[in-house]
Design an enzyme around this catalytic site. Structure first.
Site, short mmCIF file in Angstrom:
data_model
loop_
_atom_site.label_atom_id
_atom_site.label_comp_id
_atom_site.label_asym_id
_atom_site.label_seq_id
_atom_site.Cartn_x
_atom_site.Cartn_y
_atom_site.Cartn_z
N TYR A 39 0.79 -1.57 0.08
CA TYR A 39 0.14 -0.45 -0.15
C TYR A 39 0.83 0.92 0.04
O TYR A 39 -0.07 2.03 -0.60
CB TYR A 39 -0.96 -0.49 1.32
CG TYR A 39 -1.79 -1.27 1.10
CD1 TYR A 39 -2.64 -1.57 0.45
CD2 TYR A 39 -3.24 -1.42 2.38
CE1 TYR A 39 -3.15 -3.00 0.22
CE2 TYR A 39 -3.51 -1.52 2.36
CZ TYR A 39 -3.75 -2.90 1.45
OH TYR A 39 -5.38 -3.70 1.20
N HIS A 97 -0.37 -11.68 1.67
CA HIS A 97 -0.95 -10.64 1.55
C HIS A 97 -2.08 -12.00 0.23
O HIS A 97 -3.26 -11.77 0.23
CB HIS A 97 0.14 -9.64 0.83
CG HIS A 97 -1.32 -8.71 -0.06
ND1 HIS A 97 -1.02 -7.58 0.76
CD2 HIS A 97 -2.74 -8.75 0.33
CE1 HIS A 97 -1.94 -6.06 0.08
NE2 HIS A 97 -3.10 -7.21 -0.08
#
Length: 267
Positions: A39, A97
């Site tokens: 991110y 992730h």
């Protein structure tokens, strides 16, 4: 396992935008924040937390290991880098992730490295994200169900992910829902709006309450203070059986997140 019912999602929020979102959320009473290495906002979140004055032990921080860092020699160094950015000695939850593309790195290798990170005190809990039934089984085979805090998956009224959810439930594996509002698409649904009207609630509150009543954790994101406050109130909204049955009919296998080269073969 202690994954909070509701937290703040930070996907696609960067720099001053994410700082404002985290600052507002913490002021409103959020105590769980979800981020990820990819991110690019861990440092900004670390700044916002530091300025908030809230004690570290009162927060629940989640980050996720990116696919380039899934090998046993990269998991711990990359997590230490995340901790430096977050200005924290530990995170509460570290997730894989996405599964390693083309099974390049085995689930077992990464899970064992995460267990080592846990032993070192870098993370309190570990888990998985975007895992199918087959991949969940691999994770359990590697380290045991008792060591896996959650599987964070895309889940909304339009993608109820029954196969994964039912399998997880049968194996006592907690589910965290992301994209619960389906990029805002679910807010426009007439049936959801009618249920919201009935309860004098917002459409977002209804959807989040639906997910939490099914036992999932949720991590909605927003840049607007009033929406952050409203989303938090979903924890006290109680839907009746009729509401739940109506929302169940919205399932349409409408998946919004399936990046090429990353997504596994979905169930």
């Amino acid at each position: 396992m202690t994954v909070p019912k509701i937290g703040l999602g930070t996907f696609r929020l960067e720099d001053e935008v994410v700082k404002a979102s985290v600052t507002n959320a913490l002021e409103l009473g959020y105590r769980a924040i979800d981020t990820a290495q990819i991110y690019g906002n861990e440092a900004a979140i670390g700044d916002a937390i530091a300025k908030s004055g809230i004690k570290r032990e009162d927060l629940y921080l989640t980050t996720k290991i990116w696919v380039e860092n899934l090998s046993k020699d990269k998991v711990i160094p990359s997590l230490k880098e995340s901790l430096a950015k977050l200005r924290a000695d530990y995170v509460d939850l570290t997730l894989i992730h996405w599964p390693s593309p083309n099974h390049e790195i085995s689930v077992k290798e990464t899970m064992l490295a995460l267990m080592e990170a846990k032993k070192l005190g870098l993370t309190r809990e570990i888990g998985i994200s975007n895992f199918t039934v087959e991949l969940m089984q691999e994770a359990i085979d590697a380290i045991g169900i008792e060591n896996i805090a959650t599987n964070q998956i895309e889940l909304s009224p339009f993608l109820q992910n029954h196969k994964v959810v039912n399998w997880a439930k049968a194996h006592n594996l907690h589910i965290t829902s992301y994209m619960t509002l389906a990029y805002g698409k679910a807010l426009k649904n007439e049936m959801i709006q009618a249920i919201a009207h009935k309860h004098n609630a917002t459409a977002a509150q209804v959807i989040l309450a639906w997910a939490m009543q099914l036992g999932y954790s949720v991590i909605p994101s927003s840049t607007k203070r009033e929406n952050l406050a409203s989303n938090l109130q979903s924890t006290t909204l109680k839907l009746d059986q009729d509401d739940m049955l109506k929302i169940a009919t919205l399932e349409s296998n409408d998946r919004l997140v399936s990046p090429e080269g990353l997504a596994p073969e979905w169930d």
